[in-house]
Design a protein around this motif. Structure first.
Motif, PDB file in Angstrom:
ATOM      1  N   GLY A 130       0.833  -1.221   0.000  1.00  0.00           N
ATOM      2  CA  GLY A 130       0.000   0.000   0.000  1.00  0.00           C
ATOM      3  C   GLY A 130       0.858   1.258   0.000  1.00  0.00           C
ATOM      4  O   GLY A 130       0.621   2.191  -0.764  1.00  0.00           O
ATOM      5  N   LEU A 182      -8.121   9.077  -0.461  1.00  0.00           N
ATOM      6  CA  LEU A 182      -8.092   7.696  -0.960  1.00  0.00           C
ATOM      7  C   LEU A 182      -7.154   6.831  -0.121  1.00  0.00           C
ATOM      8  O   LEU A 182      -6.026   7.219   0.168  1.00  0.00           O
ATOM      9  CB  LEU A 182      -7.598   7.664  -2.408  1.00  0.00           C
ATOM     10  N   SER A 220      16.853   4.856   9.360  1.00  0.00           N
ATOM     11  CA  SER A 220      16.665   5.942   8.388  1.00  0.00           C
ATOM     12  C   SER A 220      15.299   5.745   7.734  1.00  0.00           C
ATOM     13  O   SER A 220      14.585   4.787   8.040  1.00  0.00           O
ATOM     14  CB  SER A 220      17.753   5.888   7.305  1.00  0.00           C
ATOM     15  N   PHE A 259      21.112   9.698   2.262  1.00  0.00           N
ATOM     16  CA  PHE A 259      20.409   9.204   3.451  1.00  0.00           C
ATOM     17  C   PHE A 259      20.676  10.107   4.657  1.00  0.00           C
ATOM     18  O   PHE A 259      21.828  10.466   4.915  1.00  0.00           O
ATOM     19  CB  PHE A 259      20.912   7.798   3.843  1.00  0.00           C
TER      20      PHE A 259
HETATM   21  C1  FAD Z   1      16.717   1.468   4.183  1.00  0.00           C
HETATM   22  C2  FAD Z   1      15.616   1.981   3.290  1.00  0.00           C
HETATM   23  C3  FAD Z   1      15.730   1.830   1.925  1.00  0.00           C
HETATM   24  C4  FAD Z   1      14.715   2.327   1.071  1.00  0.00           C
HETATM   25  N1  FAD Z   1      14.861   2.156  -0.269  1.00  0.00           N
HETATM   26  C5  FAD Z   1      13.892   2.625  -1.091  1.00  0.00           C
HETATM   27  C6  FAD Z   1      13.998   2.456  -2.511  1.00  0.00           C
HETATM   28  O1  FAD Z   1      14.953   1.884  -3.026  1.00  0.00           O
HETATM   29  N2  FAD Z   1      13.001   2.945  -3.280  1.00  0.00           N
HETATM   30  C7  FAD Z   1      11.908   3.590  -2.777  1.00  0.00           C
HETATM   31  O2  FAD Z   1      11.018   3.998  -3.530  1.00  0.00           O
HETATM   32  N3  FAD Z   1      11.781   3.742  -1.429  1.00  0.00           N
HETATM   33  C8  FAD Z   1      12.722   3.278  -0.597  1.00  0.00           C
HETATM   34  N4  FAD Z   1      12.588   3.462   0.753  1.00  0.00           N
HETATM   35  C9  FAD Z   1      11.423   4.195   1.290  1.00  0.00           C
HETATM   36  C10 FAD Z   1      10.212   3.291   1.639  1.00  0.00           C
HETATM   37  O3  FAD Z   1      10.622   1.978   1.919  1.00  0.00           O
HETATM   38  C11 FAD Z   1       9.173   3.301   0.514  1.00  0.00           C
HETATM   39  O4  FAD Z   1       8.716   4.618   0.247  1.00  0.00           O
HETATM   40  C12 FAD Z   1       7.959   2.417   0.850  1.00  0.00           C
HETATM   41  O5  FAD Z   1       7.189   2.237  -0.307  1.00  0.00           O
HETATM   42  C13 FAD Z   1       7.082   2.997   1.956  1.00  0.00           C
HETATM   43  O6  FAD Z   1       6.142   1.990   2.319  1.00  0.00           O
HETATM   44  P1  FAD Z   1       5.548   1.936   3.785  1.00  0.00           P
HETATM   45  O7  FAD Z   1       4.551   0.864   3.835  1.00  0.00           O
HETATM   46  O8  FAD Z   1       6.650   1.858   4.790  1.00  0.00           O
HETATM   47  O9  FAD Z   1       4.842   3.336   3.840  1.00  0.00           O
HETATM   48  P2  FAD Z   1       4.785   4.334   5.076  1.00  0.00           P
HETATM   49  O10 FAD Z   1       6.159   4.863   5.330  1.00  0.00           O
HETATM   50  O11 FAD Z   1       4.065   3.723   6.196  1.00  0.00           O
HETATM   51  O12 FAD Z   1       3.895   5.501   4.439  1.00  0.00           O
HETATM   52  C14 FAD Z   1       4.374   6.291   3.376  1.00  0.00           C
HETATM   53  C15 FAD Z   1       3.202   7.120   2.842  1.00  0.00           C
HETATM   54  O13 FAD Z   1       2.271   6.238   2.259  1.00  0.00           O
HETATM   55  C16 FAD Z   1       0.978   6.425   2.834  1.00  0.00           C
HETATM   56  N5  FAD Z   1       0.343   5.102   2.864  1.00  0.00           N
HETATM   57  C17 FAD Z   1       0.844   3.949   3.388  1.00  0.00           C
HETATM   58  N6  FAD Z   1      -0.022   2.944   3.178  1.00  0.00           N
HETATM   59  C18 FAD Z   1      -1.085   3.459   2.547  1.00  0.00           C
HETATM   60  C19 FAD Z   1      -2.316   2.911   2.065  1.00  0.00           C
HETATM   61  N7  FAD Z   1      -2.620   1.619   2.209  1.00  0.00           N
HETATM   62  N8  FAD Z   1      -3.179   3.746   1.437  1.00  0.00           N
HETATM   63  C20 FAD Z   1      -2.884   5.073   1.260  1.00  0.00           C
HETATM   64  N9  FAD Z   1      -1.745   5.640   1.711  1.00  0.00           N
HETATM   65  C21 FAD Z   1      -0.864   4.839   2.336  1.00  0.00           C
HETATM   66  C22 FAD Z   1       1.251   6.991   4.215  1.00  0.00           C
HETATM   67  O14 FAD Z   1       0.131   7.729   4.692  1.00  0.00           O
HETATM   68  C23 FAD Z   1       2.463   7.874   3.938  1.00  0.00           C
HETATM   69  O15 FAD Z   1       2.075   9.139   3.437  1.00  0.00           O
HETATM   70  C24 FAD Z   1      13.575   2.968   1.628  1.00  0.00           C
HETATM   71  C25 FAD Z   1      13.466   3.093   3.019  1.00  0.00           C
HETATM   72  C26 FAD Z   1      14.463   2.612   3.846  1.00  0.00           C
HETATM   73  C27 FAD Z   1      14.311   2.739   5.338  1.00  0.00           C
END
Ligand code: FAD
Length: 298
Positions: A130, A182, A220, A259
């Motif tokens: 999500g 949404l 991070s 980072f």
């Molecule tokens: C070590 C590390 C490496 C990373 N590498 C990458 C990478 O290579 N590429 C990349 O793109 N990102 C990367 N990220 C960032 C992160 O992992 C991504 O953005 C990931 O998709 C976030 O998912 P989450 O479930 O943790 O979302 P969250 O951090 O919980 O939320 C992010 C946003 O999404 C919204 N959200 C979450 N779930 C929903 C839902 N079901 N419906 C509507 N809105 C929702 C939240 O409200 C918030 O605004 C990395 C992070 C870390 C810590």
């Protein structure tokens, strides 16, 4: 108000916790607490909880795995709905349907085992499906928009669920970001048939690449800034010699300048002050405006 919500959740047997500590709910390990955290296990529970919270006018945010979020310190007078317990998925041939809380990396590994190609880019991205749809997460030349065919959404404004096929995807952008009402309930992907051993080898290569280049030993939220058009944020920051720059316990990683890491006890303000410092220096030297990729909830 929160008491009434708690009574409603008790009645519906929906899991929740009052005065919930947010530090351990974020990969940054930063944050105070929220008035109530709700843990739905199904679409019904998710929609039911949101209807109740929205109906009562409680400020509410959806949280996947908290891997792209910086929470404010102190007590946040609001609700967080965590999707991590909505975690089932089905694979039928090349089609995958996953609840919003499913781990993207785990899904990538399962698909690799089954000889399904397309999610290799995601094997090291620590979030939920999500959150990945919301962010159009991507890496190593792939992103969610390459494989997503539709998603099931709940519209908090109308109270209706809908099936979306148009997501207005762009670099780290989706319709979910445009329309804050949404909520992504589940995602449907179509992958390609491939050779399981080749896909697993690709995953191992990409994970090794991450281990070599990223500061995975510190908390991070991944890349702190978006890639500015025509540049790489990390290179601009590195060229200014800002690696290791520190405000309190927040620091520009020595290993990867893109980072921001938490060296131990970083506060929300430490990160914000470091962000300002880095943005100011990059703007002054290169005339490039950096934008935060990490979502702030305070
Ligand atoms: C070590 C590390 C490496 C990373 N590498 C990458 C990478 O290579 N590429 C990349 O793109 N990102 C990367 N990220 C960032 C992160 O992992 C991504 O953005 C990931 O998709 C976030 O998912 P989450 O479930 O943790 O979302 P969250 O951090 O919980 O939320 C992010 C946003 O999404 C919204 N959200 C979450 N779930 C929903 C839902 N079901 N419906 C509507 N809105 C929702 C939240 O409200 C918030 O605004 C990395 C992070 C870390 C810590």
């Amino acid at each position: 108000m929160i008491k009434a919500i708690a009574t409603f959740l008790d009645d519906k047997k929906i899991e929740y916790s009052r005065d919930y500590a947010l530090k351990s709910a974020s990969s940054f390990r930063i944050g105070g607490s929220c008035a109530i955290a709700v843990f739905p296990r199904s679409e019904n529970e998710l929609v039911g909880a949101l209807e109740a919270l929205d109906g009562a006018g409680v400020r509410t945010e959806i949280i996947g795995r908290g891997s792209n979020i910086l929470f404010g310190d102190g007590s946040l007078d609001m609700a967080m709905v965590f999707t991590g317990k909505m975690n089932s998925f089905e694979i039928d041939g090349r089609s995958v349907r996953a609840d919003c809380g499913v781990s993207l990396a785990a899904l990538s590994h399962t698909c690799a085992e089954k000889g399904l190609s397309g999610l290799e880019f995601a094997c090291g991205i620590p979030g939920s499906i999500g959150g990945a749809v919301y962010m159009n997460a991507g890496a190593y030349g792939g992103c969610v928009s390459d494989v997503l065919v539709s998603s099931r959404a709940y519209d908090r404004k109308t109270g209706k669920t809908l099936d979306l096929t148009e997501h207005r995807f762009d670099y780290r952008h989706s319709v979910y970001m445009e329309k804050a009402d949404l909520v992504c309930i589940s995602a449907s992907l179509v992958l390609k048939e491939g050779d399981a051993e080749d896909i697993k080898a690709k995953n191992s290569e990409l994970l090794e690449e991450r281990r070599k280049k990223q500061p995975l030993n510190y908390p991070s939220a991944g890349s702190y800034f978006k890639r500015p058009e025509g540049y790489f944020a990390a290179k601009l920051i590195d060229d200014l010699g800002l690696k290791g720059t520190r405000v309190g316990d927040a620091a520009v990683s020595e290993k990867h300048a893109g980072f921001v890491v938490n060296l131990g006890n970083a506060s929300f303000d430490d990160v914000m002050r470091l962000e300002e410092l880095v943005k100011g220096a990059v703007l002054k030297e290169f005339g490039v405006e950096l934008c935060r990729e990490v979502r702030v909830i305070k």
